[in-house]
Design an enzyme around this catalytic site. Structure first.
Site, PDB file in Angstrom:
ATOM      1  CB  THR A   1      60.641-105.955  14.381  1.00 48.62           C
ATOM      2  OG1 THR A   1      61.547-105.548  14.168  1.00 48.62           O
ATOM      3  CG2 THR A   1      60.277-107.357  14.067  1.00 48.62           C
TER       4      THR A   1
ATOM      5  CB  SER B   1      62.185 -97.959  17.117  1.00 50.46           C
ATOM      6  OG  SER B   1      63.265 -98.740  17.229  1.00 50.46           O
TER       7      SER B   1
ATOM      8  CB  THR C   1      62.708-104.182  20.162  1.00 49.42           C
ATOM      9  OG1 THR C   1      63.496-104.728  18.952  1.00 49.42           O
ATOM     10  CG2 THR C   1      61.222-105.049  19.828  1.00 49.42           C
ATOM     11  CG  ASP C   2      66.308-101.885  16.826  1.00 48.93           C
ATOM     12  OD1 ASP C   2      66.412-102.812  17.224  1.00 48.93           O
ATOM     13  OD2 ASP C   2      66.689-101.421  15.549  1.00 48.93           O
TER      14      ASP C   2
HETATM   15  N1  ASP Z   1      64.530-104.741  15.111  1.00 47.01           N
HETATM   16  C1  ASP Z   1      63.678-103.454  15.292  1.00 47.01           C
HETATM   17  C2  ASP Z   1      62.303-103.893  15.960  1.00 47.01           C
HETATM   18  O1  ASP Z   1      62.502-104.743  16.783  1.00 47.01           O
HETATM   19  C3  ASP Z   1      63.536-102.566  14.284  1.00 47.01           C
HETATM   20  C4  ASP Z   1      62.946-101.280  14.998  1.00 47.01           C
HETATM   21  O2  ASP Z   1      63.551-100.968  16.068  1.00 47.01           O
HETATM   22  O3  ASP Z   1      62.205-100.611  14.486  1.00 47.01           O
HETATM   23  O4  ASP Z   1      61.501-103.507  15.542  1.00 47.01           O
END
Ligand code: ASP
Length: 353
Positions: A17, A62, A94-95
């Protein structure tokens, strides 16, 4: 006149993200496309903190990161530390931060800080948290206080140990928590405060990895008989983590499947609750923690299911022998419970806690 040497920090981007934006070409929704140089250019304050080099390593959500990526990343980080860099910041989605950061924790033995960050809100939103998180992460990576703490996750101005941190919310900027112990520090104004020091985590040396051994993560649920466990071996799984109820319990109907699986591969028993530890000798019913441990399951202790799966995957990557892989796993697990010392050097274990 004393000249203080400026710290050198490397920023490595993996996508997520923090790097996601929308363009007509990208169509609906944001996708990872900003480079590491774009991310750094969005935070002019970085020039006041330290000297920065940058590498774009992957450009993915991720959930698409692999163990092979993380092993390759760990070896790149080793090379930069060997060149004299003082710290590294990883920006990623963050995932999977809680798993990727723990994998780096297990893979990297240098005391120099490795700090992982990301963003919960993308750059097209007014409340984008990426620039602030990157600035705080670089401050931590450049700080001598952050040395020797293993891999850290810096989000929302809090400093979390990779071994404890979890993503606990799908969209809040305060999504990252360490339920057992809280953050080990924070960033305030320009200062980094570390309030608890960690004992070093045991590492597993994986020089390279093409094809990670498959480790299943099976969560227990009410009235589940565990029939999926009987299929894991033929599906090519080499290890299994059972995210059990409470303190390490499964329905009694699952016990036979766990016992026979544990004779074929390492089976790690964790708690699906998200905090606390698996017990060892409190309950005695069929499917209790003491029953499952006596049938060959291995305790995940304080590791949650996802982190236990990371450690077991890396253990199996260096040893195809189940018993040896279990030993590698147990070394990492036990180094975690050797645990917290405060900044003043207070030692939990010495107190008999
Ligand atoms: N929602 C996710 C992020 O915070 C997408 C990911 O993990 O790439 O980046």
């Amino acid at each position: 006149m004393t000249v203080t040497k400026r710290a050198r920090v490397l920023v490595i981007s993996l996508g997520g993200t923090i790097a996601s934006t929308s363009t007509p070409a990208a169509g609906a929704g944001v996708v990872p496309q900003l480079t590491v140089h774009d991310l750094i250019a969005a935070v002019p304050e970085l020039v006041d903190v330290c000297d920065i080099d940058a590498v774009s390593f992957r450009q993915v959500p991720s959930g698409d990161l692999t163990f092979s990526d993380l092993v390759a990343l760990a070896r790149v980080i080793d090379e930069y530390f060997a060149q004299g860099f003082d710290g590294v910041v990883i920006t990623q989605g963050t995932d999977t931060i809680e798993e990727a950061s723990f994998a780096l924790d297990v893979l990297i033995s240098s005391p120099a800080p490795v700090v992982v960050t990301g963003a919960m809100r993308n750059p097209t939103l007014a409340s984008h948290d990426g620039p602030g998180n990157l600035l705080a992460a670089v401050r931590v990576a450049a700080s001598p206080q952050a040395r020797g703490l293993g891999c850290l996750v810096v989000m929302n101005d809090e400093v979390h140990a990779a071994r404890f941190v979890r993503k606990t919310h799908s969209s809040s900027t305060g999504a990252f928590r360490s339920p057992n112990n809280g953050p080990i520090g924070w960033v305030v104004e320009e200062r980094v405060r570390i309030v608890a020091r960690l004992a070093p985590l045991a590492t597993i040396e994986v020089p390279s990895l093409d094809d990670a051994p498959a480790v299943a993560l099976v969560s227990c649920a009410l009235d589940d008989d565990g029939r999926i466990l009987g299929r894991l071996e033929e599906l090519g799984f080499r290890g299994c983590v059972v995210d059990s109820f409470g303190a390490g319990h499964v329905p009694s109907t699952m016990v036979g499947a766990i016992e026979s699986l544990a004779s074929a591969m390492p089976v790690i028993l964790c708690s699906r609750t998200g905090s606390g530890e698996v017990l060892s000798h409190t309950y005695g019913f069929p499917g209790s923690e003491s029953d499952l441990l006596s049938r060959g399951a291995t305790s995940g202790a304080m590791l949650d299911g996802r982190k236990a799966r990371v450690a077991l995957t890396l253990a199996l990557a260096v040893s195809s022998d189940s018993a040896q892989a279990r030993e590698h796993f147990e070394r990492v697990r036990d180094s975690l419970t050797a645990l917290l010392t405060t900044s003043e050097g207070f030692d939990n274990d010495a107190r008999g806690a």
